[in-house]
Design a protein around this motif. Structure first.
Motif, PDB file in Angstrom:
ATOM      1  N   GLU A 216       8.687 -68.816 -47.614  1.00 34.12           N
ATOM      2  CA  GLU A 216       7.489 -69.317 -48.287  1.00 34.12           C
ATOM      3  C   GLU A 216       6.269 -69.104 -47.407  1.00 34.12           C
ATOM      4  O   GLU A 216       5.189 -68.778 -47.899  1.00 34.12           O
ATOM      5  CB  GLU A 216       7.656 -70.797 -48.657  1.00 34.12           C
ATOM      6  CG  GLU A 216       8.717 -71.045 -49.716  1.00 34.12           C
ATOM      7  CD  GLU A 216       8.409 -70.339 -51.030  1.00 34.12           C
ATOM      8  OE1 GLU A 216       7.259 -70.427 -51.512  1.00 34.12           O
ATOM      9  OE2 GLU A 216       9.321 -69.695 -51.579  1.00 34.12           O
ATOM     10  N   ARG A 217       6.433 -69.281 -46.107  1.00 35.12           N
ATOM     11  CA  ARG A 217       5.330 -68.997 -45.171  1.00 35.12           C
ATOM     12  C   ARG A 217       4.925 -67.528 -45.274  1.00 35.12           C
ATOM     13  O   ARG A 217       3.737 -67.203 -45.265  1.00 35.12           O
ATOM     14  CB  ARG A 217       5.764 -69.286 -43.737  1.00 35.12           C
ATOM     15  CG  ARG A 217       5.973 -70.721 -43.398  1.00 35.12           C
ATOM     16  CD  ARG A 217       6.390 -70.823 -41.943  1.00 35.12           C
ATOM     17  NE  ARG A 217       6.938 -72.121 -41.639  1.00 35.12           N
ATOM     18  CZ  ARG A 217       7.642 -72.392 -40.557  1.00 35.12           C
ATOM     19  NH1 ARG A 217       7.895 -71.446 -39.668  1.00 35.12           N
ATOM     20  NH2 ARG A 217       8.103 -73.602 -40.359  1.00 35.12           N
TER      21      ARG A 217
ATOM     22  N   THR B 117      -3.310 -77.323 -44.700  1.00 37.93           N
ATOM     23  CA  THR B 117      -3.362 -77.667 -43.282  1.00 37.93           C
ATOM     24  C   THR B 117      -2.258 -76.918 -42.537  1.00 37.93           C
ATOM     25  O   THR B 117      -1.310 -76.414 -43.150  1.00 37.93           O
ATOM     26  CB  THR B 117      -3.177 -79.180 -43.068  1.00 37.93           C
ATOM     27  OG1 THR B 117      -1.839 -79.528 -43.450  1.00 37.93           O
ATOM     28  CG2 THR B 117      -4.195 -79.989 -43.858  1.00 37.93           C
ATOM     29  N   GLU B 118      -2.375 -76.879 -41.228  1.00 42.84           N
ATOM     30  CA  GLU B 118      -1.353 -76.225 -40.431  1.00 42.84           C
ATOM     31  C   GLU B 118      -0.010 -76.944 -40.578  1.00 42.84           C
ATOM     32  O   GLU B 118       1.041 -76.304 -40.666  1.00 42.84           O
ATOM     33  CB  GLU B 118      -1.777 -76.189 -38.966  1.00 42.84           C
ATOM     34  CG  GLU B 118      -0.860 -75.387 -38.085  1.00 42.84           C
ATOM     35  CD  GLU B 118      -1.398 -75.186 -36.683  1.00 42.84           C
ATOM     36  OE1 GLU B 118      -0.563 -74.928 -35.797  1.00 42.84           O
ATOM     37  OE2 GLU B 118      -2.618 -75.282 -36.474  1.00 42.84           O
ATOM     38  N   SER B 119      -0.039 -78.269 -40.650  1.00 41.25           N
ATOM     39  CA  SER B 119       1.199 -79.045 -40.835  1.00 41.25           C
ATOM     40  C   SER B 119       1.872 -78.716 -42.163  1.00 41.25           C
ATOM     41  O   SER B 119       3.094 -78.594 -42.229  1.00 41.25           O
ATOM     42  CB  SER B 119       0.911 -80.536 -40.771  1.00 41.25           C
ATOM     43  OG  SER B 119       0.437 -80.882 -39.497  1.00 41.25           O
ATOM     44  N   GLU B 120       1.076 -78.563 -43.222  1.00 41.62           N
ATOM     45  CA  GLU B 120       1.639 -78.198 -44.534  1.00 41.62           C
ATOM     46  C   GLU B 120       2.262 -76.811 -44.476  1.00 41.62           C
ATOM     47  O   GLU B 120       3.339 -76.585 -45.033  1.00 41.62           O
ATOM     48  CB  GLU B 120       0.556 -78.250 -45.613  1.00 41.62           C
ATOM     49  CG  GLU B 120       0.075 -79.645 -45.929  1.00 41.62           C
ATOM     50  CD  GLU B 120      -1.169 -79.667 -46.803  1.00 41.62           C
ATOM     51  OE1 GLU B 120      -1.354 -80.677 -47.504  1.00 41.62           O
ATOM     52  OE2 GLU B 120      -1.959 -78.696 -46.779  1.00 41.62           O
TER      53      GLU B 120
ATOM     54  N   LEU C 269       3.497 -75.286 -41.785  1.00 46.76           N
ATOM     55  CA  LEU C 269       4.710 -75.339 -40.970  1.00 46.76           C
ATOM     56  C   LEU C 269       5.863 -76.039 -41.680  1.00 46.76           C
ATOM     57  O   LEU C 269       7.023 -75.785 -41.363  1.00 46.76           O
ATOM     58  CB  LEU C 269       4.414 -76.024 -39.641  1.00 46.76           C
ATOM     59  CG  LEU C 269       3.523 -75.222 -38.697  1.00 46.76           C
ATOM     60  CD1 LEU C 269       3.134 -76.056 -37.486  1.00 46.76           C
ATOM     61  CD2 LEU C 269       4.187 -73.917 -38.287  1.00 46.76           C
ATOM     62  N   ALA C 270       5.553 -76.889 -42.650  1.00 45.46           N
ATOM     63  CA  ALA C 270       6.604 -77.581 -43.404  1.00 45.46           C
ATOM     64  C   ALA C 270       7.295 -76.663 -44.410  1.00 45.46           C
ATOM     65  O   ALA C 270       8.377 -76.982 -44.902  1.00 45.46           O
ATOM     66  CB  ALA C 270       6.023 -78.796 -44.126  1.00 45.46           C
ATOM     67  N   LEU C 271       6.691 -75.513 -44.715  1.00 43.62           N
ATOM     68  CA  LEU C 271       7.286 -74.567 -45.659  1.00 43.62           C
ATOM     69  C   LEU C 271       8.484 -73.864 -45.035  1.00 43.62           C
ATOM     70  O   LEU C 271       8.571 -73.701 -43.814  1.00 43.62           O
ATOM     71  CB  LEU C 271       6.253 -73.508 -46.067  1.00 43.62           C
ATOM     72  CG  LEU C 271       5.006 -73.988 -46.798  1.00 43.62           C
ATOM     73  CD1 LEU C 271       4.020 -72.835 -46.948  1.00 43.62           C
ATOM     74  CD2 LEU C 271       5.371 -74.570 -48.147  1.00 43.62           C
ATOM     75  N   GLU C 272       9.386 -73.412 -45.898  1.00 40.84           N
ATOM     76  CA  GLU C 272      10.492 -72.561 -45.450  1.00 40.84           C
ATOM     77  C   GLU C 272       9.897 -71.224 -44.974  1.00 40.84           C
ATOM     78  O   GLU C 272       8.848 -70.802 -45.462  1.00 40.84           O
ATOM     79  CB  GLU C 272      11.477 -72.318 -46.599  1.00 40.84           C
ATOM     80  CG  GLU C 272      12.220 -73.562 -47.034  1.00 40.84           C
ATOM     81  CD  GLU C 272      13.143 -74.088 -45.952  1.00 40.84           C
ATOM     82  OE1 GLU C 272      13.786 -73.271 -45.259  1.00 40.84           O
ATOM     83  OE2 GLU C 272      13.208 -75.324 -45.790  1.00 40.84           O
TER      84      GLU C 272
END
Length: 125
Positions: free
Chosen positions: A13-14, A2-5, A7-10
């Motif tokens: 990592e993104r 998901t987009e939230s998952e 955005l939660a990455l460093e």
């Protein structure tokens, strides 16, 4: 993902998600072991630079934080729209890759481009 998952990455990592999901780049493999490029002993990445060419680097480019790297993502497809949305105080982006469009809104232009591209490729729902 998901987009939230996402955005939660460093940020680095993104960038790995963008490298594999939107840019079709691959981490180098040594035998059957996948090289994790954040480990000191990792081999690195092959970054596609043309139809039949690639270059080696230790990390993927900063696709989500550097507009020059994000523009490489744009070049994988077609940029339909990128602009500052004064109402939301965010960057809106529409990217089409292989006939599929992704739309995103984010705090920065590079992040908006990355999310839109990942949506176009079906990596982000």
């Amino acid at each position: 993902m998901t987009e939230s998952e996402f955005l939660a990455l460093e940020p680095r990592e993104r960038d790995k998600v963008v490298a594999m999901g939107a840019m079709d780049n691959k981490p180098l493999r040594f035998g059957d072991v996948l090289a994790d490029c954040h480990d000191p002993g990792a081999l690195g990445w092959l970054i596609l630079t043309g139809d039949d060419t690639a270059e080696f680097c230790h990390y993927p480019p900063n696709y989500t934080t550097d507009i020059r790297a994000a523009w490489q993502v744009v070049e994988k497809g077609r940029l339909d729209h990128l602009g500052w949305n004064a109402f939301y105080k965010a960057w809106d982006c529409d990217v089409t890759i292989k006939g599929k469009m992704g739309r995103a809104r984010a705090d920065t232009a590079p992040l908006s481009i990355a999310i839109a591209a990942l949506k176009a490729k079906g990596v982000i729902e």
